[in-house]
Design a protein around this motif. Structure first.
Motif, PDB file in Angstrom:
ATOM      1  N   TRP A 221       3.861  -0.635   8.987  1.00  0.00           N
ATOM      2  CA  TRP A 221       3.506   0.642   9.599  1.00  0.00           C
ATOM      3  C   TRP A 221       4.639   1.299  10.366  1.00  0.00           C
ATOM      4  O   TRP A 221       4.503   2.435  10.806  1.00  0.00           O
TER       5      TRP A 221
ATOM      6  N   GLN B  97       0.827  -1.199   0.000  1.00  0.00           N
ATOM      7  CA  GLN B  97       0.000   0.000   0.000  1.00  0.00           C
ATOM      8  C   GLN B  97       0.869   1.260   0.000  1.00  0.00           C
ATOM      9  O   GLN B  97       0.589   2.236  -0.707  1.00  0.00           O
TER      10      GLN B  97
ATOM     11  N   ASP C  83       1.011   4.248  -2.760  1.00  0.00           N
ATOM     12  CA  ASP C  83       0.879   5.656  -2.370  1.00  0.00           C
ATOM     13  C   ASP C  83       2.069   6.492  -2.845  1.00  0.00           C
ATOM     14  O   ASP C  83       1.960   7.705  -3.000  1.00  0.00           O
TER      15      ASP C  83
ATOM     16  N   GLU D  75      -6.085  -0.127   7.129  1.00  0.00           N
ATOM     17  CA  GLU D  75      -5.700   1.205   7.596  1.00  0.00           C
ATOM     18  C   GLU D  75      -4.846   1.105   8.853  1.00  0.00           C
ATOM     19  O   GLU D  75      -5.096   0.290   9.731  1.00  0.00           O
ATOM     20  N   ASN D  76      -3.849   1.946   8.933  1.00  0.00           N
ATOM     21  CA  ASN D  76      -2.982   2.014  10.108  1.00  0.00           C
ATOM     22  C   ASN D  76      -3.715   2.746  11.229  1.00  0.00           C
ATOM     23  O   ASN D  76      -4.009   3.938  11.099  1.00  0.00           O
TER      24      ASN D  76
ATOM     25  N   LYS E  17      -6.471  -3.755   1.679  1.00  0.00           N
ATOM     26  CA  LYS E  17      -5.896  -2.587   2.349  1.00  0.00           C
ATOM     27  C   LYS E  17      -6.357  -2.521   3.803  1.00  0.00           C
ATOM     28  O   LYS E  17      -7.546  -2.585   4.101  1.00  0.00           O
TER      29      LYS E  17
END
Length: 202
Positions: free
Chosen positions: A200, A91, A95, A138-139, A136
């Motif tokens: 992350w 991801q 980005d 999310e953090n 995906k």
């Protein structure tokens, strides 16, 4: 002619990539680097068509390099070549406008074909990674929680973290506690492992 810079911290693998690419009449390796800083200097100097970057290197990771290339508006296309199939890494690569994301165990013919596709403006993702594009995650961590977990990963104690980040012990414990809760794990080490696996902490 497609001009390529390769950055890979394992000398044997770097040599293998270069040697195999050298057989191609339409692709030329114009620079090789074993760390991110040297790779950046080569990219600025050579402005290659394609940068083939290992995701984990000393001084600057492949993803950090990709972001830098994007920020500095260097027209080189970026291919990440890695052993890691973590969703978070993929991801972050997307980005950062990475055009190719390949696993190192792909056949060399696939790598060569991918270089040509990426140079032509196509996006390439290893077949084994295609499914992760739809996964995906999310953090949930904030910047301070990430800072604390990075230092835990380095092996620092709570006291050492307080000195490094200029925080109180209570504040550090609160960040660790909230990280553990958000990641639904039972210990700080499990929190580090889960965050690391998702990319992350990079």
């Amino acid at each position: 002619m497609i001009r390529v810079v390769i950055a890979e911290d394992q000398k044997m693998l770097l040599g293998a990539f270069s040697s195999l690419i050298a057989f191609e009449t339409d692709i030329e390796v114009v620079g090789e680097a074993q760390d991110g800083q040297k790779a950046w200097e080569l990219i600025v100097e050579k402005i290659p068509d394609v940068c083939i970057l290992d995701i984990e290197m000393p001084h600057m990771t492949g993803l950090e390099l990709a972001r830098k290339i994007k920020e500095e508006q260097i027209p080189s296309k970026v291919m990440i070549v890695t052993t890691f199939s973590r969703v978070g890494y993929l991801q972050k690569a997307i980005d950062s406008d990475v055009t190719g994301y390949l696993l190192k165990d792909e056949p060399i013919d696939y790598l060569i074909d991918s270089i040509r596709k990426v140079a032509a403006g196509e996006k390439v993702v290893s077949r084994d990674l295609a499914a992760t594009l739809f996964m995906k995650v999310e953090n949930p961590l904030n910047d301070r929680e990430i800072d604390v977990l990075r230092l835990v990963r380095e092996g620092l104690t709570t006291s050492e973290i307080t000195r490094r980040l200029f925080l109180t012990k209570g504040t550090v414990r609160n960040y660790l506690s909230s990280s553990i809760q958000k990641l639904q794990v039972e210990s700080r080490q499990q929190a580090v492992n889960k965050a690391n696996e998702n990319g992350w902490l990079e």
